[in-house]
Design a protein around this motif. Sequence first.
Motif, PDB file in Angstrom:
ATOM      1  N   ARG A  92      19.482   2.555 -18.138  1.00  0.00           N
ATOM      2  CA  ARG A  92      19.872   2.135 -16.796  1.00  0.00           C
ATOM      3  C   ARG A  92      19.059   2.867 -15.739  1.00  0.00           C
ATOM      4  NH1 ARG A  92      25.032   0.041 -14.790  1.00  0.00           N
ATOM      5  NH2 ARG A  92      25.009   0.347 -12.545  1.00  0.00           N
ATOM      6  N   LYS A  93      18.942   4.195 -15.947  1.00  0.00           N
ATOM      7  CA  LYS A  93      18.168   4.988 -14.985  1.00  0.00           C
ATOM      8  C   LYS A  93      16.710   4.581 -14.978  1.00  0.00           C
ATOM      9  CE  LYS A  93      20.877   9.173 -14.481  1.00  0.00           C
ATOM     10  NZ  LYS A  93      21.054  10.553 -14.908  1.00  0.00           N
ATOM     11  N   LEU A  94      16.168   4.317 -16.196  1.00  0.00           N
ATOM     12  CA  LEU A  94      14.757   3.941 -16.299  1.00  0.00           C
ATOM     13  C   LEU A  94      14.496   2.628 -15.567  1.00  0.00           C
ATOM     14  CD1 LEU A  94      12.182   4.982 -17.807  1.00  0.00           C
ATOM     15  CD2 LEU A  94      12.661   3.204 -19.480  1.00  0.00           C
ATOM     16  N   PHE A  95      15.378   1.636 -15.817  1.00  0.00           N
ATOM     17  CA  PHE A  95      15.202   0.347 -15.146  1.00  0.00           C
ATOM     18  C   PHE A  95      15.349   0.492 -13.637  1.00  0.00           C
ATOM     19  CE2 PHE A  95      16.228  -1.789 -19.289  1.00  0.00           C
ATOM     20  CZ  PHE A  95      14.987  -2.403 -19.400  1.00  0.00           C
ATOM     21  N   LEU A  96      16.265   1.382 -13.246  1.00  0.00           N
ATOM     22  CA  LEU A  96      16.474   1.620 -11.818  1.00  0.00           C
ATOM     23  C   LEU A  96      15.208   2.172 -11.186  1.00  0.00           C
ATOM     24  CD1 LEU A  96      19.224   1.062 -10.574  1.00  0.00           C
ATOM     25  CD2 LEU A  96      19.564   3.510 -10.389  1.00  0.00           C
ATOM     26  N   LEU A  97      14.603   3.168 -11.884  1.00  0.00           N
ATOM     27  CA  LEU A  97      13.375   3.776 -11.371  1.00  0.00           C
ATOM     28  C   LEU A  97      12.272   2.729 -11.265  1.00  0.00           C
ATOM     29  CD1 LEU A  97      12.055   6.520 -10.637  1.00  0.00           C
ATOM     30  CD2 LEU A  97      11.224   6.588 -12.969  1.00  0.00           C
ATOM     31  N   LEU A  98      12.148   1.901 -12.347  1.00  0.00           N
ATOM     32  CA  LEU A  98      11.124   0.855 -12.328  1.00  0.00           C
ATOM     33  C   LEU A  98      11.364  -0.103 -11.171  1.00  0.00           C
ATOM     34  CD1 LEU A  98      10.609  -0.060 -16.082  1.00  0.00           C
ATOM     35  CD2 LEU A  98       8.977   0.976 -14.514  1.00  0.00           C
ATOM     36  N   GLY A  99      12.624  -0.471 -10.970  1.00  0.00           N
ATOM     37  CA  GLY A  99      12.952  -1.395  -9.886  1.00  0.00           C
ATOM     38  C   GLY A  99      12.591  -0.817  -8.532  1.00  0.00           C
ATOM     39  N   VAL A 100      12.936   0.476  -8.335  1.00  0.00           N
ATOM     40  CA  VAL A 100      12.646   1.116  -7.047  1.00  0.00           C
ATOM     41  C   VAL A 100      11.148   1.184  -6.832  1.00  0.00           C
ATOM     42  CG1 VAL A 100      12.776   3.294  -5.810  1.00  0.00           C
ATOM     43  CG2 VAL A 100      14.793   2.422  -6.949  1.00  0.00           C
ATOM     44  N   LEU A 101      10.413   1.578  -7.894  1.00  0.00           N
ATOM     45  CA  LEU A 101       8.961   1.681  -7.766  1.00  0.00           C
ATOM     46  C   LEU A 101       8.349   0.312  -7.479  1.00  0.00           C
ATOM     47  CD1 LEU A 101       7.916   4.199 -10.563  1.00  0.00           C
ATOM     48  CD2 LEU A 101       7.866   4.519  -8.096  1.00  0.00           C
ATOM     49  N   GLY A 102       8.829  -0.704  -8.207  1.00  0.00           N
ATOM     50  CA  GLY A 102       8.309  -2.051  -7.989  1.00  0.00           C
ATOM     51  C   GLY A 102       8.545  -2.516  -6.563  1.00  0.00           C
ATOM     52  N   PHE A 103       9.745  -2.237  -6.069  1.00  0.00           N
ATOM     53  CA  PHE A 103      10.063  -2.624  -4.688  1.00  0.00           C
ATOM     54  C   PHE A 103       9.157  -1.892  -3.702  1.00  0.00           C
ATOM     55  CE2 PHE A 103      12.592  -2.024  -0.807  1.00  0.00           C
ATOM     56  CZ  PHE A 103      12.766  -3.353  -0.477  1.00  0.00           C
ATOM     57  N   GLY A 104       8.976  -0.576  -3.973  1.00  0.00           N
ATOM     58  CA  GLY A 104       8.117   0.218  -3.089  1.00  0.00           C
ATOM     59  C   GLY A 104       6.707  -0.325  -3.056  1.00  0.00           C
ATOM     60  N   VAL A 105       6.145  -0.633  -4.246  1.00  0.00           N
ATOM     61  CA  VAL A 105       4.771  -1.148  -4.314  1.00  0.00           C
ATOM     62  C   VAL A 105       4.676  -2.486  -3.597  1.00  0.00           C
ATOM     63  CG1 VAL A 105       3.045  -2.059  -5.910  1.00  0.00           C
ATOM     64  CG2 VAL A 105       4.160   0.118  -6.405  1.00  0.00           C
ATOM     65  N   ALA A 106       5.682  -3.349  -3.826  1.00  0.00           N
ATOM     66  CA  ALA A 106       5.663  -4.677  -3.199  1.00  0.00           C
ATOM     67  C   ALA A 106       5.680  -4.556  -1.684  1.00  0.00           C
ATOM     68  CB  ALA A 106       6.862  -5.489  -3.686  1.00  0.00           C
ATOM     69  N   VAL A 107       6.546  -3.660  -1.178  1.00  0.00           N
ATOM     70  CA  VAL A 107       6.629  -3.490   0.280  1.00  0.00           C
ATOM     71  C   VAL A 107       5.325  -2.918   0.810  1.00  0.00           C
ATOM     72  CG1 VAL A 107       7.775  -2.186   2.099  1.00  0.00           C
ATOM     73  CG2 VAL A 107       9.124  -3.305   0.364  1.00  0.00           C
ATOM     74  N   TYR A 108       4.749  -1.946   0.049  1.00  0.00           N
ATOM     75  CA  TYR A 108       3.502  -1.321   0.495  1.00  0.00           C
ATOM     76  C   TYR A 108       2.394  -2.356   0.589  1.00  0.00           C
ATOM     77  CZ  TYR A 108      -0.398   1.910   0.679  1.00  0.00           C
ATOM     78  OH  TYR A 108      -1.512   2.565   1.069  1.00  0.00           O
ATOM     79  N   ILE A 109       2.267  -3.189  -0.468  1.00  0.00           N
ATOM     80  CA  ILE A 109       1.234  -4.231  -0.446  1.00  0.00           C
ATOM     81  C   ILE A 109       1.506  -5.197   0.702  1.00  0.00           C
ATOM     82  CG2 ILE A 109       0.337  -6.227  -1.721  1.00  0.00           C
ATOM     83  CD1 ILE A 109       0.872  -4.559  -4.281  1.00  0.00           C
ATOM     84  N   GLY A 110       2.788  -5.485   0.887  1.00  0.00           N
ATOM     85  CA  GLY A 110       3.153  -6.453   1.920  1.00  0.00           C
ATOM     86  C   GLY A 110       2.813  -5.986   3.320  1.00  0.00           C
ATOM     87  N   ILE A 111       3.073  -4.683   3.614  1.00  0.00           N
ATOM     88  CA  ILE A 111       2.922  -4.273   5.010  1.00  0.00           C
ATOM     89  C   ILE A 111       1.644  -3.505   5.286  1.00  0.00           C
ATOM     90  CG2 ILE A 111       5.414  -4.188   5.363  1.00  0.00           C
ATOM     91  CD1 ILE A 111       5.206  -1.131   5.353  1.00  0.00           C
ATOM     92  N   TYR A 112       0.855  -3.160   4.229  1.00  0.00           N
ATOM     93  CA  TYR A 112      -0.278  -2.275   4.490  1.00  0.00           C
ATOM     94  C   TYR A 112      -1.313  -2.946   5.371  1.00  0.00           C
ATOM     95  CZ  TYR A 112      -3.951   1.096   3.797  1.00  0.00           C
ATOM     96  OH  TYR A 112      -4.922   2.020   4.021  1.00  0.00           O
ATOM     97  N   ASN A 113      -1.637  -4.182   5.047  1.00  0.00           N
ATOM     98  CA  ASN A 113      -2.669  -4.860   5.832  1.00  0.00           C
ATOM     99  C   ASN A 113      -2.094  -5.921   6.754  1.00  0.00           C
ATOM    100  OD1 ASN A 113      -5.060  -3.584   5.248  1.00  0.00           O
ATOM    101  ND2 ASN A 113      -5.221  -4.605   3.251  1.00  0.00           N
ATOM    102  N   LEU A 114      -0.821  -5.778   7.026  1.00  0.00           N
ATOM    103  CA  LEU A 114      -0.191  -6.787   7.879  1.00  0.00           C
ATOM    104  C   LEU A 114      -0.722  -6.654   9.293  1.00  0.00           C
ATOM    105  CD1 LEU A 114       1.969  -8.988   7.753  1.00  0.00           C
ATOM    106  CD2 LEU A 114       3.591  -7.312   8.567  1.00  0.00           C
ATOM    107  N   ASP A 115      -1.223  -7.750   9.808  1.00  0.00           N
ATOM    108  CA  ASP A 115      -1.823  -7.721  11.145  1.00  0.00           C
ATOM    109  C   ASP A 115      -0.918  -8.462  12.111  1.00  0.00           C
ATOM    110  OD1 ASP A 115      -3.716  -7.036  12.988  1.00  0.00           O
ATOM    111  OD2 ASP A 115      -4.739  -8.968  12.789  1.00  0.00           O
TER     112      ASP A 115
END
Lengths: 174, 124
Positions: A92-115
């Motif tokens: 459960r903890k492992l999946f939680l960590l993966l989920g949080v990391l995935g969300f973080g990466v997705a948000v980072y990709i989403g907003i990094y080059n947002l103009d």
Amino acid sequence: MLTGEFIAFMALALVAIIGGVLLINLTKVIHMVVALVFTFVSIAGIFVILSAEFIAAVQILIYSGAITIIMLFGIMLTRHDDTSEPITGKWRKLFLLLGVLGFGVAVYIGIYNLDIPQAANTLHVDNTEQIGISLYSHFIIPFELTSVLLLVALIGAIVLAKKDEDDEKEAEKE
Amino acid sequence: MELLNLYQNNYLIVFVFLCLGVILPLVALYLGKLLRPYKPYDAKYTTYESGIEPFHDSRVQFNVRYYIFALMFVIFDVETVFLYPWAVAYEKLGIFALIEMLIFVLMLVIGLVYAWKKKVLKWT
């Protein structure tokens, strides 16, 4: 570039994030609600930095006032003296960590080059009037739909809560 | 841009007031703690020195009616928020906005009448 705006934003963002973390980590629900109020108020401060003063006032009025009260009442209705039990389980903890990391990466990709194109810097001039003009001339249908939504919320709440009460009365009669 | 910065600098006063509001009670309470004598005994720690002994947790389960009142308060609070920009921009919007707002208020009046008919507003 250490401007006052930057310092204010950092301080407010820090308070907002700390409030959110405390909301999750505190054990007593009343303390959680206080942490939530800190988050709401600092978000209002961020709105002020963005020259959206009306939204800031609404944020304080609705969120840190009304929504907090309704959450408190909602908590008070339930069995709120429970403390949460720690949930164990490696997977459960492992999946939680993966989920949080995935969300973080997705948000980072989403907003990094947002103009976001720079809008005209006149938001602070008669902020409320500007909102009024655009709301009641361009966005009429969403506005009227809001009233329907509010009506549905009101009636829905009454239907749900009143039904419980009638059942209680019947139970008392029996 | 210059104007915006000038405008936002006005919030420094708000910030100063915020600091004053936090510091003033802290300093006052701390000074009181420094000045007052400190002689604790058990009777001082009770909630009421002469009265009924408090029992049970103070945070009891509330009646569901409080929740409906709170919810109605939130809904009409949101309605009021929509009224502000309308009232401020009224002179530039004209009669059409008035009709819009009347429809909006009418919708919520329907909700209020429903609540009234369902006897939500009564306490007994």
